[in-house]
Design a protein around this motif. Sequence first.
Motif, mmCIF file in Angstrom:
data_model
loop_
_atom_site.group_PDB
_atom_site.id
_atom_site.type_symbol
_atom_site.label_atom_id
_atom_site.label_comp_id
_atom_site.label_asym_id
_atom_site.label_seq_id
_atom_site.Cartn_x
_atom_site.Cartn_y
_atom_site.Cartn_z
ATOM 1 N N LEU A 179 -15.468 47.743 111.117
ATOM 2 C CA LEU A 179 -15.238 48.928 110.289
ATOM 3 C C LEU A 179 -16.557 49.567 109.872
ATOM 4 N N SER A 180 -17.583 48.752 109.643
ATOM 5 C CA SER A 180 -18.889 49.290 109.265
ATOM 6 C C SER A 180 -19.473 50.154 110.389
ATOM 7 N N ILE A 181 -19.240 49.747 111.621
ATOM 8 C CA ILE A 181 -19.710 50.526 112.768
ATOM 9 C C ILE A 181 -19.051 51.900 112.780
ATOM 10 N N ALA A 182 -17.732 51.905 112.592
ATOM 11 C CA ALA A 182 -16.996 53.172 112.599
ATOM 12 C C ALA A 182 -17.445 54.064 111.446
ATOM 13 N N TYR A 183 -17.622 53.478 110.253
ATOM 14 C CA TYR A 183 -17.989 54.287 109.082
ATOM 15 C C TYR A 183 -19.340 54.963 109.289
ATOM 16 N N ILE A 184 -20.347 54.185 109.717
ATOM 17 C CA ILE A 184 -21.690 54.745 109.899
ATOM 18 C C ILE A 184 -21.674 55.876 110.917
ATOM 19 N N ALA A 185 -20.944 55.686 112.024
ATOM 20 C CA ALA A 185 -20.884 56.715 113.056
ATOM 21 C C ALA A 185 -20.179 57.973 112.557
ATOM 22 N N ILE A 186 -19.091 57.793 111.820
ATOM 23 C CA ILE A 186 -18.351 58.945 111.296
ATOM 24 C C ILE A 186 -19.200 59.717 110.285
ATOM 25 N N GLU A 187 -19.921 59.000 109.442
ATOM 26 C CA GLU A 187 -20.775 59.682 108.469
ATOM 27 C C GLU A 187 -21.886 60.456 109.186
ATOM 28 N N ASN A 188 -22.393 59.933 110.301
ATOM 29 C CA ASN A 188 -23.394 60.666 111.072
ATOM 30 C C ASN A 188 -22.848 61.990 111.575
ATOM 31 N N ILE A 189 -21.563 62.012 111.905
ATOM 32 C CA ILE A 189 -20.937 63.247 112.382
ATOM 33 C C ILE A 189 -20.782 64.251 111.244
ATOM 34 N N VAL A 190 -20.461 63.742 110.053
ATOM 35 C CA VAL A 190 -20.182 64.605 108.907
ATOM 36 C C VAL A 190 -21.463 65.211 108.333
ATOM 37 N N THR A 191 -22.535 64.398 108.265
ATOM 38 C CA THR A 191 -23.762 64.902 107.644
ATOM 39 C C THR A 191 -24.977 64.494 108.464
ATOM 40 N N PRO A 192 -25.966 65.381 108.613
ATOM 41 C CA PRO A 192 -27.179 65.055 109.361
ATOM 42 C C PRO A 192 -28.301 64.513 108.484
ATOM 43 N N LEU B 158 -28.782 58.857 112.722
ATOM 44 C CA LEU B 158 -28.607 59.750 111.581
ATOM 45 C C LEU B 158 -29.612 60.893 111.595
ATOM 46 N N SER B 159 -30.869 60.572 111.883
ATOM 47 C CA SER B 159 -31.916 61.590 111.810
ATOM 48 C C SER B 159 -33.064 61.201 112.731
ATOM 49 N N THR B 160 -33.798 62.187 113.211
ATOM 50 C CA THR B 160 -34.976 61.920 114.032
ATOM 51 C C THR B 160 -36.201 61.623 113.173
ATOM 52 N N ARG B 161 -36.096 61.819 111.860
ATOM 53 C CA ARG B 161 -37.220 61.565 110.967
ATOM 54 C C ARG B 161 -37.351 60.072 110.684
ATOM 55 N N LEU B 162 -38.588 59.609 110.467
ATOM 56 C CA LEU B 162 -38.873 58.189 110.300
ATOM 57 C C LEU B 162 -38.369 57.646 108.966
ATOM 58 N N LYS B 163 -38.496 58.411 107.882
ATOM 59 C CA LYS B 163 -38.154 57.892 106.565
ATOM 60 C C LYS B 163 -36.688 57.474 106.449
ATOM 61 N N PRO B 164 -35.707 58.317 106.844
ATOM 62 C CA PRO B 164 -34.310 57.876 106.741
ATOM 63 C C PRO B 164 -34.040 56.593 107.521
ATOM 64 N N MET B 165 -34.684 56.456 108.686
ATOM 65 C CA MET B 165 -34.476 55.252 109.492
ATOM 66 C C MET B 165 -35.047 54.024 108.791
ATOM 67 N N LEU B 166 -36.270 54.141 108.252
ATOM 68 C CA LEU B 166 -36.907 53.017 107.583
ATOM 69 C C LEU B 166 -36.142 52.585 106.340
ATOM 70 N N VAL B 167 -35.644 53.553 105.580
ATOM 71 C CA VAL B 167 -34.869 53.233 104.379
ATOM 72 C C VAL B 167 -33.634 52.425 104.743
ATOM 73 N N GLN B 168 -32.922 52.859 105.771
ATOM 74 C CA GLN B 168 -31.690 52.180 106.166
ATOM 75 C C GLN B 168 -31.966 50.802 106.766
ATOM 76 N N VAL B 169 -32.959 50.729 107.649
ATOM 77 C CA VAL B 169 -33.274 49.447 108.290
ATOM 78 C C VAL B 169 -33.729 48.429 107.257
ATOM 79 N N THR B 170 -34.533 48.874 106.278
ATOM 80 C CA THR B 170 -34.982 47.974 105.218
ATOM 81 C C THR B 170 -33.803 47.445 104.405
#
Length: 363
Positions: free
Chosen positions: A252-265, A209-221
């Motif tokens: 379906l969750s895999i597809a949704y997350i990937a598609i949302e990554n394409i739509v928004t950064p 989704l992003s190269t920044r640490l905060k978005p990754m940590l929020v999602q992983v948590t």
Amino acid sequence: MTRWLVVMFLLLFPLCAQAHEIGTTNVRLMLHDDRTWTAEITTAPTALANKIGPQAGQPRTAALDADIVRTRLTAATPIIADYIEVRFDGVTSPVRLSVAQVEMPDDIALPAFVVLHATGPIPAEAKAVTWRYGLVYSTYGVAFTAAHGGSPVTRWLDGDAVSEPFPLASAAEPPTRLEIGAQYLELGFRHIVPEGLDHILFVLGIFLLSTRLKPMLVQVTCFTVAHSVTLGLTMYGVLSLPSRVVEPLIALSIAYIAIENIVTPRLTPWRPAVVFGFGLVHGMGFAGALAELRLPPAQIVPALISFNAGIELAQLFVIAVAYFAVTFWAGEKWWYRARIVTPACVLIAATGLFWTVQRALAG
């Protein structure tokens, strides 16, 4: 770079289509005071019937109800028995095999599992026994119980590998908490890397989704908290959904997350909630690998904690590999999103959608 991603996808796709097989087979190997051994093999009946079908002159088909499965497997017991190898001190024991049970819940069309019952003699003065079952293509557990009782000792085997020897004299000694922890830590890690390609793709979707640490940590948590909750609740029988529902939802969750990554950064306000919801579903998928093993009550808590820790270590490993393989050197490039993120997410989304349809039709 895009060409490289396409080539990697084409190489991995056949493997991806078979992801998440751990837990579909488990074995209980027991010794008895009358100098005989028995083994209960619980496995997926349709897959087993189709594996041995060609050798028995039977066509492959998905249209197998409980009666057809029972008839086919009963007729093929001599063939299946040839794939079971029980050796005492290196000497092969004769195998007698029967179909003990074909379980078919009322709410689904296909049988849920089949139990094969194998038995044979124990040679006099035997000191150790090994087990091999040649009709498994993924990791499965063998729970061994000695003739004088005690807690089962579990070993994990990859496919048709031969087990390490079970010592008959000391087999009843229960494993320590440290041994249980180490065993299920390894199993949890292996459930993701390399055998959980669907979960790997979901974690990569979070990472991309992003190269920044905060978005990754929020999602992983959010993902960690969610799947930890349902992993525990499912193991204790508080929460349950059939795999025919859970597995397509994971895809379906895999597809949704990937598609949302394409739509928004960017990390949207709803993304953490979505990841949390999907994490609840993934937790039930993780629990399936443990629930089908029918662990003794004393082993559930340490196994649950260790298995979940193994999953977390595997997720961190996937993120670390992805970071140092791509983001570390290309994350700040102007073309990173166009040449790396978008093509990768397209491939991940396509795989997720393929799995969704495949698993929905299989269920």
